[in-house]
Design an enzyme around this catalytic site. Structure first.
Site, PDB file in Angstrom:
ATOM      1  N   CYS A 224       1.952   0.329  13.268  1.00  0.00           N
ATOM      2  CA  CYS A 224       0.512   0.551  13.484  1.00  0.00           C
ATOM      3  C   CYS A 224       0.176   0.088  14.891  1.00  0.00           C
ATOM      4  O   CYS A 224      -0.797  -0.641  15.113  1.00  0.00           O
ATOM      5  CB  CYS A 224      -0.351  -0.092  12.412  1.00  0.00           C
ATOM      6  SG  CYS A 224       0.086  -1.768  12.035  1.00  0.00           S
TER       7      CYS A 224
ATOM      8  N   ASP B  66      10.416  -7.247   0.817  1.00  0.00           N
ATOM      9  CA  ASP B  66       9.789  -7.920   1.967  1.00  0.00           C
ATOM     10  C   ASP B  66      10.478  -9.253   2.189  1.00  0.00           C
ATOM     11  O   ASP B  66      10.900  -9.908   1.234  1.00  0.00           O
ATOM     12  CB  ASP B  66       8.285  -8.128   1.744  1.00  0.00           C
ATOM     13  CG  ASP B  66       7.542  -8.245   3.070  1.00  0.00           C
ATOM     14  OD1 ASP B  66       6.988  -7.229   3.554  1.00  0.00           O
ATOM     15  OD2 ASP B  66       7.542  -9.353   3.651  1.00  0.00           O
TER      16      ASP B  66
ATOM     17  N   GLY C 174       0.808  -1.226   0.000  1.00  0.00           N
ATOM     18  CA  GLY C 174       0.000   0.000   0.000  1.00  0.00           C
ATOM     19  C   GLY C 174       0.839   1.272   0.000  1.00  0.00           C
ATOM     20  O   GLY C 174       0.588   2.197  -0.784  1.00  0.00           O
TER      21      GLY C 174
HETATM   22  N1  SAM Z   1       4.312  -1.298   4.432  1.00  0.00           N
HETATM   23  C1  SAM Z   1       3.282  -2.285   4.210  1.00  0.00           C
HETATM   24  C2  SAM Z   1       2.101  -1.598   3.621  1.00  0.00           C
HETATM   25  O1  SAM Z   1       1.856  -0.420   3.847  1.00  0.00           O
HETATM   26  O2  SAM Z   1       1.357  -2.266   2.871  1.00  0.00           O
HETATM   27  C3  SAM Z   1       2.945  -3.025   5.484  1.00  0.00           C
HETATM   28  C4  SAM Z   1       4.150  -3.670   6.115  1.00  0.00           C
HETATM   29  S1  SAM Z   1       3.765  -4.820   7.386  1.00  0.00           S
HETATM   30  C5  SAM Z   1       3.367  -3.780   8.681  1.00  0.00           C
HETATM   31  C6  SAM Z   1       5.327  -5.430   7.847  1.00  0.00           C
HETATM   32  C7  SAM Z   1       5.991  -6.319   6.799  1.00  0.00           C
HETATM   33  O3  SAM Z   1       7.339  -6.546   7.238  1.00  0.00           O
HETATM   34  C8  SAM Z   1       5.403  -7.692   6.617  1.00  0.00           C
HETATM   35  O4  SAM Z   1       4.979  -7.845   5.277  1.00  0.00           O
HETATM   36  C9  SAM Z   1       6.552  -8.662   6.919  1.00  0.00           C
HETATM   37  O5  SAM Z   1       6.584  -9.765   6.048  1.00  0.00           O
HETATM   38  C10 SAM Z   1       7.757  -7.780   6.734  1.00  0.00           C
HETATM   39  N2  SAM Z   1       8.968  -8.168   7.469  1.00  0.00           N
HETATM   40  C11 SAM Z   1       9.076  -8.777   8.661  1.00  0.00           C
HETATM   41  N3  SAM Z   1      10.356  -8.940   9.001  1.00  0.00           N
HETATM   42  C12 SAM Z   1      11.085  -8.412   7.999  1.00  0.00           C
HETATM   43  C13 SAM Z   1      12.476  -8.291   7.759  1.00  0.00           C
HETATM   44  N4  SAM Z   1      13.369  -8.744   8.640  1.00  0.00           N
HETATM   45  N5  SAM Z   1      12.886  -7.699   6.621  1.00  0.00           N
HETATM   46  C14 SAM Z   1      11.982  -7.259   5.728  1.00  0.00           C
HETATM   47  N6  SAM Z   1      10.647  -7.356   5.890  1.00  0.00           N
HETATM   48  C15 SAM Z   1      10.212  -7.917   7.016  1.00  0.00           C
END
Ligand code: SAM
Length: 482
Positions: A406, A300, A282
């Site tokens: 969030c 990701d 998003g």
């Molecule tokens: N920014 C996104 C959006 O607005 O649609 C939402 C991100 S969500 C809160 C957090 C994301 O971080 C998840 O998709 C998860 O798979 C990823 N994540 C978790 N650990 C991570 C890492 N070590 N490196 C990169 N991404 C990671």
């Protein structure tokens, strides 16, 4: 007569009924089970009540209520048509609401300036009157002394030597003195107007390290970015997005709070941006809709979630693979953000995994408060710190990193920023400035309910509430100086 086998079965079922007064899927049995959503609510009630005090009740109602969305217009779809329809349905362009508030703030500022200028002129007038009064008194006294000391005759005799009756420009009220007051008044008046860049150091007694914080006075709303929302208290909701003539969707629906971290990135034409934790995509899409970045790297760690980003891009961009991926305007990478080494980014968004407070209160599936995920939950702040630390290392000198969650948790929010800054200070020669957006965010008060700055040390927090149910969204803007 009942056969033996039937009797045996009946007996078994009667025993079962006796054991469970109600079957295991009965509502009364289900209700007794503590679900992850209940665990989450208990945890938040304990923790956030201490942080937000009386305000927690309002926030809680918001979190448990219906989340509100905003519509990000797709500039690569039928954008004019989409905006027209949304406006007909009562939606308002967020830029208009920001500008209205900005105008109102400017008006208030001007009135205050005018008042203080008038007050200064009044003070100067008063001073002048006093000076005149004193000088007049002195002149009269001098003249009387003079009159007593010299008779008319002797005075006439000595007339050619008497210069004392000439007005001394140094003592009397002259145009020169008046002139000296005027510019001072103007400069004084302007002080309120010139954005005062207060740059001060915060010393934490426990950790003994210095943090620079700099105030910012404006939120730049990119010219081509169009975001629609409904007024506070409105019960209106957006329809699902629709495909237009080119086969792509007309708008993207997201939580309103998610807009602010992307605006805080302050994207510029030609920016190279990394969205470190991008799935489902998003915020990457929102950044793209500013039409500014030359290159967006949407990363990701989860491969399956990376596919979700690709699907979002495909739904909103015509010829995604040919026009966007192959030209490297958009890159999809599947790496652990903590160990990315590619640098030279102008902007990095670190939208970290967190306790996703609203989601944790509504969905049992994949809930971070599941007993099986306790360890993962407890390790979240450490993971967040590592992600932010790496982003601060990767960003160019002069570049901007926005950290966002969030969650309402002060540990995952300011706490993580604090830990990352401490690590930067202890282990590197880098210099990071925290941008205090409090004055700039005043123009967003028509749209967002922000937490009182007294509750926060570094960042800003959109608070859920029933009237304008966005967030929670925490974000902190950091700039690398050295
Ligand atoms: N920014 C996104 C959006 O607005 O649609 C939402 C991100 S969500 C809160 C957090 C994301 O971080 C998840 O998709 C998860 O798979 C990823 N994540 C978790 N650990 C991570 C890492 N070590 N490196 C990169 N991404 C990671």
């Amino acid at each position: 007569m009942l056969s033996y086998s039937i009797l045996k079965r009946l007996n078994k079922e009667i025993k079962l009924l006796v054991r469970y007064k109600n079957p295991p899927d009965h509502w009364s049995v289900l209700r007794k089970k503590i679900h992850p959503v209940d665990k989450a609510l208990n945890h938040f009630d304990d923790f956030y009540k201490q942080v937000f005090d009386k305000q927690w009740l309002t926030i809680r109602k918001g979190l448990l209520g219906t989340q509100k969305y905003v519509a990000i217009i797709n500039n690569y779809g039928d954008s004019e048509e989409a905006m027209r329809k949304l406006e007909l349905g009562g939606a308002i362009n967020m830029r208009t609401l920001f500008n209205l508030e900005k105008g109102y703030i400017q008006e208030k500022l001007e009135k205050r300036m005018q008042k203080s200028r008038l007050q200064q002129i009044f003070d100067v007038d008063e001073m002048i009157e006093k000076v005149v009064e004193n000088n007049t008194k002195n002149e009269i006294t001098n003249a009387e002394v003079h009159k007593k000391q010299f008779s008319l005759d002797s005075s006439l005799q000595n007339a050619e030597y008497d210069t004392r009756r000439l007005v001394d420009s140094k003592n009397a009220l002259s145009a020169e003195i008046l002139y000296e007051f005027v510019p001072a008044t103007k400069i004084k008046g302007k002080e309120d107007f010139i954005p005062e860049s207060s740059h001060y150091k915060l010393y934490d007694n426990e950790s003994q390290f210095a943090v620079s914080i700099e105030k910012e006075y404006d939120v730049h709303f990119p010219e081509f970015l169009n975001i629609y929302c409904y007024e506070a208290e409105s019960k209106n909701d957006f329809e699902s997005p629709k495909k237009g003539s080119t086969g792509v969707l007309n708008y993207y629906l997201m939580d309103g709070g998610s807009v602010l971290p992307v605006l805080a990135l302050d994207l510029e034409p030609g920016s190279k941006m990394l969205d470190m934790c991008a799935a489902p995509g998003g915020k990457s899409l929102l950044a793209l809709q500013t039409l500014y970045p030359d290159c967006i790297v949407s990363n990701d760690i989860s491969y399956s979630r990376l596919n979700r980003i690709e699907n979002v891009y495909k739904q909103f961009l015509y010829d995604f693979k040919e026009k966007w991926l192959s030209t490297e305007h958009i890159k999809l990478t599947n790496r652990d953000g903590r160990i990315i080494v590619e640098d030279n980014f102008d902007r990095i968004l670190v939208d970290v995994p967190c306790t996703t407070d609203r989601h944790s209160l509504h969905e049992n599936d994949n809930n971070i408060f599941k007993p099986s995920r306790i360890k993962e939950r407890l390790q979240i702040p450490e993971l967040q710190r590592q992600l932010l630390f790496n982003a601060l290392k990767l960003v160019k000198k002069g570049g901007i990193v926005v950290y966002s969650t969030c969650s309402l948790s002060p540990i995952q929010n300011d706490g993580v920023v604090h830990m990352a800054l401490k690590q930067i200070w202890e282990e590197t020669n880098m210099e990071i400035v925290v941008k205090d957006l409090t004055p700039a965010l005043q123009q967003t008060t028509n749209v967002f309910k922000m937490a009182d700055k007294k509750l926060l040390k570094y960042g800003h927090l959109v608070l859920p509430n029933l009237a304008q149910n966005y967030g929670p969204t925490y974000f902190c803007k950091l700039q690398k100086i050295k």
